[in-house]
Design a protein around this motif. Structure first.
Motif, PDB file in Angstrom:
ATOM      1  N   UNK A   2      32.333  24.767  23.453  1.00 60.85           N
ATOM      2  CA  UNK A   2      32.314  25.758  22.396  1.00 60.85           C
ATOM      3  C   UNK A   2      33.700  26.359  22.241  1.00 60.85           C
ATOM      4  N   UNK A   3      34.139  26.449  20.976  1.00 62.06           N
ATOM      5  CA  UNK A   3      35.445  27.033  20.669  1.00 62.06           C
ATOM      6  C   UNK A   3      36.551  26.378  21.494  1.00 62.06           C
ATOM      7  N   UNK A   4      36.505  25.056  21.570  1.00 59.26           N
ATOM      8  CA  UNK A   4      37.479  24.332  22.378  1.00 59.26           C
ATOM      9  C   UNK A   4      38.709  23.988  21.557  1.00 59.26           C
ATOM     10  N   UNK A   5      39.853  24.152  22.154  1.00 60.77           N
ATOM     11  CA  UNK A   5      41.105  23.759  21.520  1.00 60.77           C
ATOM     12  C   UNK A   5      41.463  22.342  21.962  1.00 60.77           C
ATOM     13  N   UNK A   6      41.665  21.457  20.973  1.00 59.40           N
ATOM     14  CA  UNK A   6      41.941  20.064  21.277  1.00 59.40           C
ATOM     15  C   UNK A   6      43.382  19.930  21.762  1.00 59.40           C
ATOM     16  N   UNK A   7      43.544  19.557  23.000  1.00 56.41           N
ATOM     17  CA  UNK A   7      44.866  19.358  23.590  1.00 56.41           C
ATOM     18  C   UNK A   7      44.744  18.292  24.658  1.00 56.41           C
ATOM     19  N   UNK A   8      45.243  17.095  24.366  1.00 54.44           N
ATOM     20  CA  UNK A   8      45.102  15.972  25.280  1.00 54.44           C
ATOM     21  C   UNK A   8      46.440  15.604  25.903  1.00 54.44           C
ATOM     22  N   UNK A   9      47.264  16.606  26.185  1.00 56.09           N
ATOM     23  CA  UNK A   9      48.509  16.389  26.907  1.00 56.09           C
ATOM     24  C   UNK A   9      48.308  16.772  28.374  1.00 56.09           C
ATOM     25  N   UNK A  10      49.330  16.524  29.173  1.00 55.20           N
ATOM     26  CA  UNK A  10      49.256  16.880  30.590  1.00 55.20           C
ATOM     27  C   UNK A  10      49.892  18.235  30.864  1.00 55.20           C
ATOM     28  N   UNK A  11      49.887  19.122  29.861  1.00 56.67           N
ATOM     29  CA  UNK A  11      50.525  20.427  30.003  1.00 56.67           C
ATOM     30  C   UNK A  11      49.878  21.244  31.122  1.00 56.67           C
ATOM     31  N   UNK A  12      48.551  21.329  31.126  1.00 54.80           N
ATOM     32  CA  UNK A  12      47.871  22.135  32.136  1.00 54.80           C
ATOM     33  C   UNK A  12      48.009  21.518  33.529  1.00 54.80           C
ATOM     34  N   UNK A  13      48.063  20.206  33.577  1.00 50.78           N
ATOM     35  CA  UNK A  13      48.277  19.553  34.872  1.00 50.78           C
ATOM     36  C   UNK A  13      49.676  19.850  35.399  1.00 50.78           C
ATOM     37  N   UNK A  14      50.665  19.793  34.522  1.00 56.63           N
ATOM     38  CA  UNK A  14      52.031  20.084  34.938  1.00 56.63           C
ATOM     39  C   UNK A  14      52.192  21.545  35.353  1.00 56.63           C
ATOM     40  N   UNK A  53      58.657  17.185  23.452  1.00 49.65           N
ATOM     41  CA  UNK A  53      59.892  17.819  23.920  1.00 49.65           C
ATOM     42  C   UNK A  53      59.810  19.335  23.768  1.00 49.65           C
ATOM     43  N   UNK A  54      59.270  19.809  22.650  1.00 47.30           N
ATOM     44  CA  UNK A  54      59.126  21.254  22.463  1.00 47.30           C
ATOM     45  C   UNK A  54      58.189  21.857  23.513  1.00 47.30           C
ATOM     46  N   UNK A  55      57.119  21.145  23.823  1.00 49.80           N
ATOM     47  CA  UNK A  55      56.215  21.611  24.868  1.00 49.80           C
ATOM     48  C   UNK A  55      56.939  21.680  26.213  1.00 49.80           C
ATOM     49  N   UNK A  56      57.757  20.668  26.489  1.00 48.91           N
ATOM     50  CA  UNK A  56      58.509  20.642  27.743  1.00 48.91           C
ATOM     51  C   UNK A  56      59.520  21.784  27.792  1.00 48.91           C
TER      52      UNK A  56
END
Length: 253
Positions: free
Chosen positions: A118-130, A171-174
């Motif tokens: 519910x109310x999920x934000x689609x983000x399939x990068x490894x940002x949270x893992x990093x 790159x911007x995320x990094x």
């Protein structure tokens, strides 16, 4: 028996076990990427529209695109709305995409709502893992691009501009993560404090300066008021006469 995957609720696991699938899903990112298990799940609910023999259980990119092309036509026919980001992420083995897809299919086929999506934000990068890793173990910019942009994405997308936009996003995320690291641990990056950060603000000095400002304000308003009164020539004053009392020489002596 299906092994429990991180981010996959128990209700979904029990549902997958009840379908008696031919392939035991042990790794969602790998097992659901070619679309074969998705077709097998849907065939349990739509046996006339989904023929298992039309889908191959291969791991090549051609087999994946063929299966998902049929599945997309089926989704459009049955008006099943799945986000393209979720489908593409599942095809290219993006982190968390297959888990989201399985939960969406479960909700649509069983009419049961899951709290986790519910109310999920689609983000399939490894940002949270990093973000969970120590700073020294986090990826560099080139490694971040390699981790988040798969080779199959480049092969299926011939547009150079779109691939460049994907790389710029990574790159911007990094860079945002690096800026956050510099704020959290400035000593590690040898960041020296500015002159304003070094200066000490004493409460006594602040109070004295505030008192000085208030005194100057009072003097300024007083001077302005007096000059305003002196500058007015049409001001009339009423003379007050005081009656003197008669005094006898005796009283004066």
């Amino acid at each position: 028996m299906a092994a429990r995957q991180p981010g996959l609720p128990r209700a979904v696991l029990r549902w997958l076990q009840s379908l008696d699938l031919s392939v035991c899903p042990r790794h969602c990112r790998r097992d659901f990427s070619n679309g074969y298990l998705v077709a097998e799940i849907l065939s349990c609910y739509y046996p006339r529209d989904i023929q298992r023999s039309a889908y191959g259980n291969g791991s090549s990119l051609a087999a994946k695109l063929s299966n998902w092309s049929r599945l997309r036509r089926f989704f459009a026919k049955q008006k099943l709305n799945f986000a393209e980001e979720v489908i593409d992420g599942t095809i290219h083995c993006k982190p968390g995409a297959a888990e989201v897809l399985v939960q969406d299919i479960y909700s649509m086929l069983t009419n049961r709502r899951l709290r986790s999506i519910q109310d999920r934000e689609v983000d399939f990068t490894d940002y949270y893992y990093q973000a969970q890793l120590p700073m020294a173990a986090r990826s560099t910019a080139s490694k971040a691009i390699k981790n988040n942009i798969k080779l199959t994405e480049i092969m299926t997308e011939p547009s150079v501009n779109i691939n460049r936009q994907k790389a710029n996003t990574i790159i911007n995320m990094h860079m945002r993560m690096r800026m956050q690291e510099r704020e959290e641990d400035p000593q590690r990056f040898n960041i020296k404090p500015s002159l304003g950060q070094r200066a000490l603000c004493h409460p006594s000095c602040t109070t004295a300066s505030e008192n000085t400002v208030s005194i100057l304000k009072e003097k300024f308003f007083a001077a302005s008021y007096s000059s305003e009164i002196r500058g007015k020539t049409d001001v009339h004053f009423k003379e007050i006469q005081v009656k003197q009392a008669d005094r006898s020489p005796v009283e004066m002596g």
